[in-house]
Design a protein around this motif. Structure first.
Motif, mmCIF file in Angstrom:
data_model
loop_
_atom_site.group_PDB
_atom_site.id
_atom_site.type_symbol
_atom_site.label_atom_id
_atom_site.label_comp_id
_atom_site.label_asym_id
_atom_site.label_seq_id
_atom_site.Cartn_x
_atom_site.Cartn_y
_atom_site.Cartn_z
ATOM 1 N N MET A 664 0.852 -1.205 0.000
ATOM 2 C CA MET A 664 0.000 0.000 0.000
ATOM 3 C C MET A 664 0.881 1.246 0.000
ATOM 4 N N ASP A 665 2.102 1.080 0.508
ATOM 5 C CA ASP A 665 3.101 2.148 0.459
ATOM 6 C C ASP A 665 2.664 3.419 1.189
ATOM 7 N N ALA A 666 1.937 3.259 2.299
ATOM 8 C CA ALA A 666 1.610 4.420 3.135
ATOM 9 C C ALA A 666 2.865 4.819 3.891
ATOM 10 N N ASP A 667 2.928 6.089 4.330
ATOM 11 C CA ASP A 667 4.080 6.520 5.120
ATOM 12 C C ASP A 667 3.980 5.996 6.553
ATOM 13 N N VAL A 668 2.742 5.947 7.053
ATOM 14 C CA VAL A 668 2.524 5.484 8.426
ATOM 15 C C VAL A 668 1.258 4.648 8.455
ATOM 16 N N ILE A 669 1.300 3.526 9.155
ATOM 17 C CA ILE A 669 0.075 2.755 9.346
ATOM 18 C C ILE A 669 -0.187 2.611 10.846
ATOM 19 N N THR A 670 -1.413 2.911 11.254
ATOM 20 C CA THR A 670 -1.808 2.624 12.639
ATOM 21 C C THR A 670 -2.738 1.427 12.568
ATOM 22 N N ILE A 671 -2.559 0.517 13.494
ATOM 23 C CA ILE A 671 -3.153 -0.793 13.289
ATOM 24 C C ILE A 671 -3.566 -1.410 14.626
ATOM 25 N N GLU A 672 -4.695 -2.066 14.660
ATOM 26 C CA GLU A 672 -5.176 -2.692 15.888
ATOM 27 C C GLU A 672 -4.203 -3.793 16.297
ATOM 28 N N ASN A 673 -3.980 -3.910 17.596
ATOM 29 C CA ASN A 673 -2.951 -4.846 18.029
ATOM 30 C C ASN A 673 -3.212 -5.386 19.425
ATOM 31 N N SER A 674 -3.753 -4.564 20.311
ATOM 32 C CA SER A 674 -3.718 -4.958 21.725
ATOM 33 C C SER A 674 -4.775 -5.998 22.079
ATOM 34 N N ARG A 675 -5.863 -6.026 21.323
ATOM 35 C CA ARG A 675 -6.978 -6.873 21.706
ATOM 36 C C ARG A 675 -6.746 -8.327 21.311
ATOM 37 N N SER A 676 -5.866 -8.525 20.368
ATOM 38 C CA SER A 676 -5.717 -9.881 19.846
ATOM 39 C C SER A 676 -4.373 -10.469 20.285
ATOM 40 N N ASP A 677 -4.039 -10.213 21.549
ATOM 41 C CA ASP A 677 -2.820 -10.772 22.141
ATOM 42 C C ASP A 677 -1.580 -10.438 21.307
ATOM 43 N N GLU A 678 -1.579 -9.300 20.667
ATOM 44 C CA GLU A 678 -0.407 -8.827 19.939
ATOM 45 C C GLU A 678 0.104 -9.800 18.869
ATOM 46 N N LYS A 679 -0.863 -10.487 18.275
ATOM 47 C CA LYS A 679 -0.546 -11.401 17.170
ATOM 48 C C LYS A 679 0.258 -10.702 16.079
ATOM 49 N N LEU A 680 -0.096 -9.420 15.887
ATOM 50 C CA LEU A 680 0.520 -8.646 14.818
ATOM 51 C C LEU A 680 2.037 -8.643 14.888
ATOM 52 N N LEU A 681 2.549 -8.510 16.127
ATOM 53 C CA LEU A 681 3.994 -8.352 16.261
ATOM 54 C C LEU A 681 4.751 -9.592 15.798
ATOM 55 N N SER A 682 4.099 -10.735 15.856
ATOM 56 C CA SER A 682 4.805 -11.969 15.527
ATOM 57 C C SER A 682 5.319 -11.948 14.084
ATOM 58 N N VAL A 683 4.614 -11.243 13.213
ATOM 59 C CA VAL A 683 5.034 -11.211 11.818
ATOM 60 C C VAL A 683 6.388 -10.497 11.674
ATOM 61 N N PHE A 684 6.587 -9.483 12.528
ATOM 62 C CA PHE A 684 7.874 -8.782 12.474
ATOM 63 C C PHE A 684 8.955 -9.604 13.167
ATOM 64 N N ARG A 685 8.538 -10.332 14.196
ATOM 65 C CA ARG A 685 9.459 -11.236 14.883
ATOM 66 C C ARG A 685 9.990 -12.263 13.886
ATOM 67 N N GLU A 686 9.103 -12.645 12.957
ATOM 68 C CA GLU A 686 9.515 -13.652 11.982
ATOM 69 C C GLU A 686 10.368 -13.057 10.862
ATOM 70 N N GLY A 687 10.661 -11.766 10.980
ATOM 71 C CA GLY A 687 11.664 -11.204 10.079
ATOM 72 C C GLY A 687 11.152 -10.370 8.929
ATOM 73 N N VAL A 688 9.831 -10.116 8.850
ATOM 74 C CA VAL A 688 9.352 -9.234 7.789
ATOM 75 C C VAL A 688 9.880 -7.828 8.051
ATOM 76 N N LYS A 689 10.456 -7.232 7.041
ATOM 77 C CA LYS A 689 11.027 -5.886 7.203
ATOM 78 C C LYS A 689 9.958 -4.846 6.900
ATOM 79 N N TYR A 690 9.794 -3.916 7.822
ATOM 80 C CA TYR A 690 8.826 -2.863 7.611
ATOM 81 C C TYR A 690 9.512 -1.526 7.796
#
Ligand SMILES: Nc1nc2c(c(=O)[nH]1)N[C@@H](CNc1ccc(C(=O)N[C@@H](CCC(=O)N[C@@H](CCC(=O)N[C@@H](CCC(=O)O)C(=O)O)C(=O)O)C(=O)O)cc1)CN2
Ligand SMILES: [Zn+2]
Length: 766
Positions: A664-690
């Motif tokens: 999508m190439d946005a400059d900044v993304i704000t994204i839901e994270n806290s309600r779902s046990d921070e599942k989101l962060l795992s993708v970065f833990r797995e090495g996806v570069k953002y």
């Protein structure tokens, strides 16, 4: 020829259930008041279907909150924290699971397939003890029977129930939920036995997960479940109902070979391949086909002539007495009754059918198949179809041309994101861990009153503008007090983030009562896109400029993106969704450019519903993501490097589409994270570069609970473990419109305190 309705909206034609629920929750009404409103609604729905001539009328499609939660109640699958002590589940326990109570938070809520309806996610553990704890299905069957209506009781099927569940907290994420099948089937058997005893002759199991890509293990569960139930079901006619897409060939083979099942419901609207599957795989002889030909997800009048010929073709395959005309899904996802639309003009009205009208269409088709065609009804319908096809209101050649020109080519900002971020930082000069919010501030009763009175011309434009300006000023001042870095105007002029834009775009029509349940008592009024979309004039520039003039800090312009406007509207069905999306993108692009010209340097384009629109089948995902992400980029590919484009998404189940989000190439993304046990962060833990800016929400705005500064700081530290310090933003999960100021003030104060504390620690080299 028989007719069937998969399910019906519960809120009532004027949202009677919403108001009854909210009064009960506020302690203004008793549980008897709530029950009375509810039983009146049920009885009027049953009678309406009976009067229309529907043969298979559903019961147990009513719910005080959600049908999946009702199933959880039926199975006694109450998580321990609600301290339920057995016995029939009452309102206390039921609503505590749905909404939380003073001491315990609610269960998780998530989207029902690709709809804007949310269900309460069952939480199951290996040692859970199921028990028959809610007789609602049987009670409602009997209630209808006492009114003289013999209904088809509807249950969420056992396999779908388990496949939509999640392992309870503390239980291994890999816990095989289907291993609980043998423990829930005894409860289903009890329910079936009671329904038989009460006189039911049919039963409907909703198994919509059958339309997803299931593996052989999951498919086997269907065979196991319905083989195990076979004895209990004997003597009953059993319908397996599917919807929202076609059933893949393997799944089709699995269910059509089940002995216990007498009928199959298929979606012929979204299930574009259903007909082919039936034709090529054949249909088991002696069984019923419930043909979902009337769209449960939209508001367009059915093309009766075309449906009739499809049904006649099916008749040739399954036999005359085995074809049942039905809706493509429950009518829960469409508006209730066109009769209450006083503001739509007659031409547009003639193109539409809401739930009440769809019931009539189903019956008219069934009668026509049986040789009793209502010629007047069919010819009025044909005339309406023709008028819709030829109406000049639908077509805008200029828009068509502009949209068509977009398709082949790509649209991207010229400079890469890291260079853009540098240019923006020179202009914005933000601290590390910049703080912001998602857009809306609390929608007070007073605000709603002012908007309503302005709409009804009860107050002047001057007074209205003055009031909204005062509100924006209040919101700006408190954000400055909190010391937030990038401000918002609070969206006080908006009824809803989609409806507000629809109201200002051409090609859209509006209902006054076209409410659709989104979750619990909350409803949305999706605008109707009937024609080519264009923007007659700027939509948000006035309010954003007003807001920017009140502060020297950056003020975010706030827009809803094309994909979200598309997914949360009733969309025209006479051209591909992608085409409509491109048209909306062009209008939003104009708005983005006008905001930039007006001196707004940060513009947020919400794509809250991008994930929800993802097709249910993997094979269709890439195509959708391609046009959806392209549409988003079209809106902002023309801005300067120094203009910072934000986007926002709720429901963080993104790990599977993270590359599209990056694209999508946005400059900044704000994204839901806290309600779902921070599942989101795992993708970065797995090495996806953002490399772009990212603000995973630091607290849950769906709950009244106020997070402490320490808790927020801890959350941010967890993020810092997987994300670079210079890309991280600090913000809540979503907008604050459903919260109260008493919650928002301390929560945001703590959020900024946490950011400052971390900045200080970083400055000290910690
Ligand atoms: N479209 C959409 N989908 C979404 C979201 C969203 O924000 N928008 N958020 C997520 C969660 N879903 C949500 C859905 C609804 C609400 C919500 O608060 N809905 C309100 C209604 C919103 C609205 O349009 N309100 C209008 C109209 C208010 C109203 O009820 N007016 C009556 C008039 C009443 C009277 O005359 O006294 C009417 O129009 O009939 C306004 O505020 O201006 C509600 O059910 O209470 C919140 C979240 C996912 N899906
Ligand atoms: Zn959101």
């Amino acid at each position: 020829m028989a007719s069937h309705i998969v399910g019906y909206p519960r809120m009532g034609p004027k949202r009677e259930l919403k108001f009854a629920l909210e009064s009960f929750w506020d302690g203004k009404h008793t549980s008897e008041d709530l029950q009375k409103v509810s039983s009146d609604l049920r009885s009027s729905i049953w009678k309406q279907m009976a009067n229309a001539g529907i043969k298979y009328i559903p019961s147990n499609t009513f719910s005080y909150y959600d049908q999946v939660l009702d199933t959880t109640a039926m199975l006694g699958a109450v998580p321990e924290r609600y301290s339920w002590n057995g016995g029939e589940i009452g309102f206390d326990t039921y609503f505590s699971m749905a909404r939380g109570n003073a001491s315990v938070p609610a269960m998780e809520m998530t989207k029902w397939f690709d709809t804007n309806y949310h269900f309460i996610v069952p939480e199951l553990s290996p040692n859970i003890k199921f028990s028959y704890a809610s007789r609602k299905a049987v009670t409602e069957y009997k209630e209808a029977k006492a009114l003289g209506v013999d209904t088809v009781p509807v249950l969420v099927g056992p396999v779908t129930y388990l496949l939509l569940s999640k392992p309870a907290k503390g239980v291994e994420k890999t816990f095989p939920l289907l291993s609980l099948l043998k423990h829930i089937l005894p409860i289903y058997k009890e329910v079936i036995a009671e329904l038989k005893e009460a006189g039911a002759s049919w039963i409907q199991f909703d198994e919509p997960t059958l339309v997803k890509d299931l593996d052989s293990h999951q498919l086997k569960a269907f065979t196991e479940a319905y083989t195990e139930l076979e004895t209990s079901l004997s003597g009953l006619n059993v319908l397996i109902e599917t919807y929202f897409a076609d059933v893949p060939a393997e799944a089709y083979k699995t269910i059509t070979s089940l002995k216990a099942i007498s009928g199959f419901g298929f979606d012929l609207v979204r299930g574009t391949k259903t007909l082919d599957v039936i034709k090529s795989a054949g249909f088991p002889s002696g069984k019923y086909l419930f043909a979902g030909i009337v769209d449960g997800r939209n508001i367009w009048a059915n093309d009766l002539a075309s449906s009739l010929s499809t049904l006649q073709a099916l008749e040739g395959i399954v036999g005359k007495d085995k074809l049942v005309v039905s809706t493509s899904s429950s009518l829960l996802h469409t508006a209730v009754d066109l009769v209450n639309e006083t503001k739509l003009d007659d031409e547009i009205k003639s193109w539409l059918a809401f739930a009440a009208q769809k019931v009539v269409e189903v019956n008219a088709l069934a009668k026509a198949l049986a040789g009793q065609k209502d010629e007047a009804f069919f010819s009025a319908n044909a005339a309406a179809q023709a008028s819709r096809k030829s109406s000049p209101r639908v077509t805008n050649p200029q828009v068509q041309k502009a949209a068509a020109a977009l398709k082949g080519s790509d649209h991207r900002r010229a400079t890469n994101v890291s260079a853009r971020l540098d240019a923006q930082q020179k202009k914005l000069n933000l601290p590390l861990l910049p703080t912001t919010t998602i857009g809306s501030f609390p929608q007070t009763i007073e605000l709603r009153r002012v908007r309503r009175e302005y709409k009804a011309s009860k107050i002047s434009e001057e007074d209205y503008v003055k009031t909204i300006k005062e509100e924006i000023n209040k919101v700006v001042k408190i954000q400055e007090e909190f010391d937030i870095d990038v401000l918002v105007h609070g969206e006080p002029e908006r009824n809803d983030m989609v409806e507000y834009f629809g109201e200002q775009l051409s090609g859209f029509a509006f209902t006054v009562n076209g409410w659709v349940q989104s979750y619990g008592s909350r409803c949305v009024k999706p605008p109707i896109i009937y024609g080519d979309v264009s923007r007659p004039k700027a939509m948000t520039v006035f309010w954003s400029s007003v807001a920017q003039s009140m502060t020297s800090r950056p003020m975010k312009g706030m827009l809803t993106g094309p994909v979200t406007i598309l997914n949360w509207s009733f969309v025209r069905n006479d051209q591909p969704r992608s085409e409509t999306c491109y048209q909306i993108a062009l209008s939003i692009k104009q708005e983005v450019e006008d905001l930039e010209a007006a001196g707004i340097n940060v513009i947020q384009i919400d794509e809250a519903a991008l994930r929800e629109g993802l097709p249910l089948r993997k094979s269709e995902e890439a195509f959708y993501l391609d046009w959806a992400v392209h549409s988003f980029r079209i809106t902002n590919c023309g801005v300067k490097d120094t203009t910072q484009i934000h986007t926002h998404m709720c429901y963080s189940n993104f790990n599977d589409i993270i590359h599209s989000i990056i694209d999508m190439d946005a400059d900044v993304i704000t994204i839901e994270n806290s309600r779902s046990d921070e599942k989101l962060l795992s993708v970065f833990r797995e090495g996806v570069k953002y490399g772009a800016g990212i603000g995973p929400g630091v607290y849950d705005i769906h709950s009244p609970r106020i997070p402490s500064a320490e808790e927020i700081a801890d959350r941010v530290k967890k993020m810092l473990a997987v994300l670079e310090i210079n890309v991280l933003w600090v913000n809540p999960d979503c907008g604050l419109k459903t919260r109260k100021y008493a919650e928002v003030k301390p929560a945001l104060t703590n959020m900024v305190a946490a950011a400052k504390q971390l900045r200080a620690e970083l400055a000290n080299g910690k």
